[in-house]
Design an enzyme around this catalytic site. Structure first.
Site, PDB file in Angstrom:
ATOM      1  N   THR A 129       2.213  -6.187  -2.325  1.00 25.63           N
ATOM      2  CA  THR A 129       2.228  -6.311  -0.870  1.00 25.63           C
ATOM      3  C   THR A 129       3.314  -5.423  -0.269  1.00 25.63           C
ATOM      4  O   THR A 129       3.100  -4.776   0.756  1.00 25.63           O
ATOM      5  CB  THR A 129       2.424  -7.792  -0.475  1.00 25.63           C
ATOM      6  OG1 THR A 129       1.412  -8.532  -1.139  1.00 25.63           O
ATOM      7  CG2 THR A 129       2.321  -7.999   1.001  1.00 25.63           C
ATOM      8  N   SER A 178       1.138 -13.597  -2.099  1.00 29.62           N
ATOM      9  CA  SER A 178      -0.103 -13.572  -1.316  1.00 29.62           C
ATOM     10  C   SER A 178      -1.121 -14.420  -2.053  1.00 29.62           C
ATOM     11  O   SER A 178      -1.433 -14.142  -3.205  1.00 29.62           O
ATOM     12  CB  SER A 178      -0.651 -12.150  -1.217  1.00 29.62           C
ATOM     13  OG  SER A 178       0.382 -11.230  -1.085  1.00 29.62           O
ATOM     14  N   GLU A 408      -4.652 -12.107 -14.363  1.00 34.17           N
ATOM     15  CA  GLU A 408      -3.749 -13.250 -14.424  1.00 34.17           C
ATOM     16  C   GLU A 408      -3.987 -14.016 -15.719  1.00 34.17           C
ATOM     17  O   GLU A 408      -5.110 -14.432 -16.010  1.00 34.17           O
ATOM     18  CB  GLU A 408      -3.971 -14.157 -13.203  1.00 34.17           C
ATOM     19  CG  GLU A 408      -2.681 -14.718 -12.682  1.00 34.17           C
ATOM     20  CD  GLU A 408      -2.845 -15.370 -11.319  1.00 34.17           C
ATOM     21  OE1 GLU A 408      -2.299 -14.833 -10.346  1.00 34.17           O
ATOM     22  OE2 GLU A 408      -3.498 -16.421 -11.235  1.00 34.17           O
TER      23      GLU A 408
END
Ligand code: ATP
Ligand code: MG
Length: 1015
Positions: A129, A178, A408
């Protein structure tokens, strides 16, 4: 291998090269991994990262991919000066930076008119981000803008704090994580100015609204509201300041953040909402929803007298209803009952305690999730491309920024990780496709044979997940829809039935020995391109169903809160069709995203985080290795290095290395390709080490380049290069390189462009253009223009024309309609009177009015008589009898098709424009004019002799309305006019001291017009 003269040996096999980096800066490791000698070694890769990170160099390239390591501290590399440094500079000529990547994408968009996308990936906390914000800021600062665009840029930038407040949260890994994927497309017009934007959001982690892991928080906005909202606001929303009072905020036991102030961020968000254009009322509604969700979390259930589930916290339920704008009893009923439709009949069944709790949580998630989508839509409206630009046909180019969760792999991976990793699998597929495509295109363009690259095609894994009828998502959907008892375990069994034996799929039951030990019974394992991940099936069905009871939806549809009623559409309840399941929805969104990205030229930012403690200066090698693996960076490098490690345009290569060969130094005058060929032959390059394309040299191994670079470094003292990389002014090299060609060029300046004068002529041209840029005329009336050198005369004329046209267009665009009308009339006045009548300069210099009579000065009866023929212009005049020249005051009123002469309340004469034969005026300063009418027409009374103080204005308007601009006669000495039955009268004009109209000799009318200074 040498490393600053030393041998460096890391983990036995790793040898780092490249102290003589390609630029004088950043001589730490290699700044492009393609130059890593041992490009197959992960250890060498990590060592290079580590060394650079240690020196605060967080950016390194893999070809055009930018690898970024989160420094966890503010670096002084993001200033405006730094932005300027990277602007317009070639990607490889300067140290790696996010600005270099941003600038390259921007220039490619502008020069090649190709849409671009910058894909930023990496795991949570790696800096995605932050990177996307830096790119956006770079464009906001460096792109050309005007006032409108500045507003738009502000809105785009301000969308970040708003989306972060509602979509980010503190997690274990990142204080500002986020919890949604974001794609932002910024549209640029043909001048490269940002003119619009569009945001797409993906997979908001709604479950966070009702549950947070220990040490984590809910979305920031809840805490910001409680901390930052003033007392009045909190009272209106029936909220207390302490987050501990809300059960949706206490799950993680982490009400405050040390790194950020909720109170300050609250102010930032409120300001951002107003910049984006949210009305106060909308903000109020939005905050009511946030408060409503908090009260919903505090709504508890108990057992009624007859054992039924009922709400035990009336106040909270009432607050929820009030804030969400719904009926309290309907809400209570819908939270404790479920409406089912079976065989066309509706049945209401009560919910037990657990069911009521999960209905409540489902409502909270749905309300929050949909409100977030509304928020994105609202921002989109505010930053949308303006209609006129869209329709202008000039077309816009787009730079898209994708800030999306990377691979992830947690200890327990669930449905969310499954979706995230599926997304990364798709992005990898696209990456391989696009990288190979662009490599292949470059080879083709350069006429170099394509060498097949071996790579792992992950289509097999994408199919495993998404294939119709067989894939994991289809199986999951089927299991959710199947009648009868279904559960997560039955889903796992179904997967085993359909996918058993697939090389990338395994479960505890299907696995053997070692693998089985590493897996839970409720898990399935996917062998992703990046590595293995075990997914626990618990919760898959519920999360995929994402069900909200129909009666709750019905209640929400009837909300008075416009945002809520917008989010819950009536059609949704009416529509009997089952909505798409969550995974399928995500799959479809992903397909659309792939389409968007696939149609653009990609650039990549791969973010890494150096440690889990969010600390500056710590480089955790194990953690980095894990990310290098799961981001597929080694595969990136392998694909990029498959053919040639290095490529440069001939001119850049020759320019840099020409001192190494006597034939190319100081200048090569032949074809560039021949120059490069001469140079590399002189350097002893072997045939297999390089290839010459059409405009670039391709070098296969980094070591070839390093040797060349080393040779150059060694040669530098000889050729007089100073520490900035520029030759010293007074040294011999400088004289040879710059001054001699200049003098020679001056002597040959009148010859055609040739090696002798090329430097001089280029310099002269360059100086002219630079000077011109500074001295462009600022208005169309400014006729100055720098004198061009002979070789640029034609270009200069074209530039002048373009610049003038540009200024005229800009001027015209700024002109208001009223002023435009005025100008059109003045142009007509000039056509009629300029240089012909003495009073023209004064007449045209004044504003032409819409009328010289007030509305009340025109008699009502006259207006009524005229009826639908509206008076467009009225002016007092004096009419002279054609025989005795008796003056009579009158009004002359112009309508669209005729004029009338009015005596107080009576229309005395009507003059049809169609019949008007001409208008005569004198060339002097008087206001006399004659309207010539046909003699033979009995309806018309013949010519009319009039005087008006505003003759320029009046005659112009009349001539324009009557389309008689070409029928205005300007007479120097006298005007002849027709009296009845063939007789004529004459008006004589002479100059005098003051205006006088009187009977003259021979029955003429004599007009004495005053002399005006301007003649
Ligand atoms: N270039 C940078 N310079 C300084 N600090 C940085 C930089 N990049 C990231 N950080 C720090 O790291 C934190 C996490 O970065 P960021 O929020 O961008 O991570 P992310 O990859 O978007 O994570 P998530 O997937 O959780 O959203 C930032 O809040 C900031 O403190
Ligand atoms: Mg982020």
């Amino acid at each position: 291998m040498r490393y600053q003269g030393r041998e460096v040996d890391v983990e036995g096999r790793v040898r780092l090269v490249m102290e003589s980096a390609l630029t004088a800066r950043d001589r730490v490791g290699v700044q492009d991994f393609v130059l890593l000698e041992n490009y197959n070694s992960e250890a060498a890769f990590i060592e290079n990262l580590r060394r650079r990170f240690g020196e605060g160099l967080i950016y390194t390239y893999i070809g055009s991919v930018l690898v970024s390591v989160n420094p966890y501290k503010e670096l002084e590399i993001y200033s405006k000066q730094q932005m300027e440094r990277y602007r317009g500079v070639s990607f490889y000529e300067i140290s790696p930076h996010i600005y270099a990547l941003s600038d390259t994408a921007y220039r490619a968009m502008r020069t090649e008119r190709k849409d671009q996308c910058i894909m930023i990936s990496g795991e949570s906390g790696a800096g995605k981000t932050e990177a996307s914000k830096k790119i956006l800021l770079y464009y906001a600062v460096t792109c050309p803008i005007n006032a409108h665009m500045a507003t738009l840029g502000d809105r785009l930038l301000q969308s970040n704090p708003v989306l972060e407040a509602f979509g980010n949260a503190k997690t274990f890994r990142n204080d500002n994580s986020s919890r949604f994927g974001k794609y932002m497309g910024v549209q640029f017009d043909f001048r490269g100015a940002p003119v619009g934007g569009h945001i797409l959001n993906y997979l908001l982690e709604k479950s966070r609204v009702v549950h947070q892991n220990h040490g984590e928080r809910n979305f920031h906005i809840f805490y910001q509201l409680l901390d930052g909202g003033d007392d009045n606001l909190l009272t209106t929303l029936a909220l207390q300041r302490n987050p501990q009072n809300y059960s949706y905020l206490v799950k993680g036991n982490c009400p405050r953040l040390s790194s950020v102030s909720d109170k300050n961020n609250w102010k930032v968000v409120m300001k951002a909402l107003s910049v984006i254009g949210f009305a106060e009322e909308e903000v109020q509604k939005l905050l009511s929803i946030i408060a409503g969700v908090l009260h919903l979390g505090n709504t508890q259930f108990g057992e009624g007298e007859e054992g039924e589930t009922c709400i035990t916290t009336e106040t909270h339920a009432t607050n929820v209803a009030k804030l969400l704008g719904v009926d309290v009893s309907a809400l209570g009923e819908a939270l404790t009952h479920k409406k089912l439709t079976a065989k066309g009949e509706e049945m209401i069944t009560p919910l037990n305690f657990e069911q009521a709790m999960s209905a409540r949580d489902a409502l909270a998630k749905a309300v929050y999730g949909r409100t977030f989508t509304w928020l994105v839509e609202k921002i989109n409206q505010s930053v949308a491309l303006q209609e006129e630009i869209y329709h202008s046909g000039k077309g816009c180019s787009v730079i898209g920024l994708l800030d999306i969760y990377g691979f992830e792999v947690l200890q327990h991976n669930s449905f969310e990780q499954f979706c995230i990793n599926y997304c990364n699998e798709k992005l990898q597929q696209l990456f391989i496709e696009l990288t190979l495509r662009s490599e292949q295109e470059e080879y083709e363009a350069e006429g170099i044979a394509w060498e097949t690259v071996q790579y792992f095609d992950n289509k097999i894994i994408c199919d495993l997940i998404e294939e119709k009828h067989k894939g994991i998502i289809s199986t999951l959907d089927e299991e959710c829809l199947r009648p009868g008892e279904t559960c997560d375990a039955s889903f796992l069994e179904k997967l085993e039935d359909t996918l058993g034996g697939h090389p990338h799929f395994v479960t505890h039951k299907l696995a053997n020995g070692k693998t089985r030990k590493a897996m839970g019974r409720e898990e399935f394992r996917l062998l992703h391109y990046a590595g293995e991940v075990n997914y626990n099936v618990n919760g898959f069905l519920d999360k995929n169903n994402d069900l909200l009871n129909r009666n709750l939806k019905e209640v929400m549809c009837q909300s008075h809160n416009q945002i809520v009623s917008y989010c819950f559409r009536r059609e949704e309840v009416m529509d009997q069709k089952r909505p798409e399941m969550a995974a399928t929805q995500f799959k479809n969104n992903l397909m659309k995203l792939m389409e968007i990205l696939g149609s653009k030229e990609p650039s990549y930012v791969r973010c890494l985080k150096p440690n889990d403690a969010k600390q500056p200066g710590r480089f955790d090698e194990v953690l980095i290795r894990h990310q290098v693996k799961y981001l597929g960076l080694m595969e990136n490098l392998r694909v990029r290095r498959a053919g040639f490690a290095y490529r440069r345009r001939f001119e850049a290569f020759l320019q840099r290395y020409k001192p190494l060969c006597p034939e190319t130094w100081p200048n090569w005058h032949g074809r560039l390709a021949d120059g490069v060929s001469t140079l590399v032959n002189h350097l002893g390059y072997k045939a297999e080490e390089y290839k010459l394309g059409r405009s670039k040299i391709f070098i296969r191994f980094p070591k070839t380049l390093f040797t060349t670079e080393d040779a150059l470094q060694a040669k530098k003292p000889e050729i007089g290069e100073c520490k900035n990389g520029f030759p010293e002014w007074r040294c011999k090299g400088r004289l040879l390189v710059i001054i001699l060609p200049f003098i020679k060029g001056f002597i040959y300046r009148h010859e055609d462009y040739c090696p002798e004068n090329e430097y001089f002529l280029d310099h002269v041209r360059y100086s002219f253009l630079k000077n011109l840029r500074k001295n462009l005329p600022r208005s169309v009336l400014d006729k100055t223009w720098p004198t061009p050198p002979p070789s640029l005369v034609e270009a200069s004329e074209n530039l002048w024309r373009m610049h003038m046209r540009n200024m005229v267009v800009k001027y015209c665009k700024r002109v208001q309609p009223e002023w435009r009308k005025q100008m059109i009339q003045k142009v007509a006045a000039s056509e009629i009177f300029k240089d012909q009548k003495d009073s023209y300069p004064q007449g045209v210099g004044r504003l032409f009015l819409d009328s010289r009579l007030e509305r009340e000065q025109i008699n009502l009866k006259v207006v009524q008589t005229l009826g639908s023929d509206k008076v467009q212009y009225g002016v007092p005049v004096v009419k002279y009898d054609r025989r005795g020249f008796k003056p009579r005051p009158r009004q002359l009123l112009l309508t669209n098709t005729f004029a009338v002469l009015v005596d107080k309340t009576k229309i005395k004469q009507r003059i049809d424009y169609a019949a008007l034969r001409g208008i005569s005026v004198s060339s002097l300063s008087d206001g006399m004019f004659v309207l010539h009418m046909p003699n033979e027409d009995n309806k018309q009374k013949g010519d009319v002799v009039l005087h008006c103080d505003h003759v320029i204005e009046l005659v112009t308007k009349l001539a324009m309305m009557a389309s008689k601009v070409n029928y205005v006669n300007i007479n120097p000495g006298s005007i002849t006019f027709a009296v009845a039955r063939g007789k004529e009268g004459i008006i004589d004009f002479v100059r005098g001291s003051e205006l006088k109209v009187a009977k003259g000799k021979r029955g003429h009318l004599l007009v004495i017009a005053p002399q005006i200074n301007n003649i």
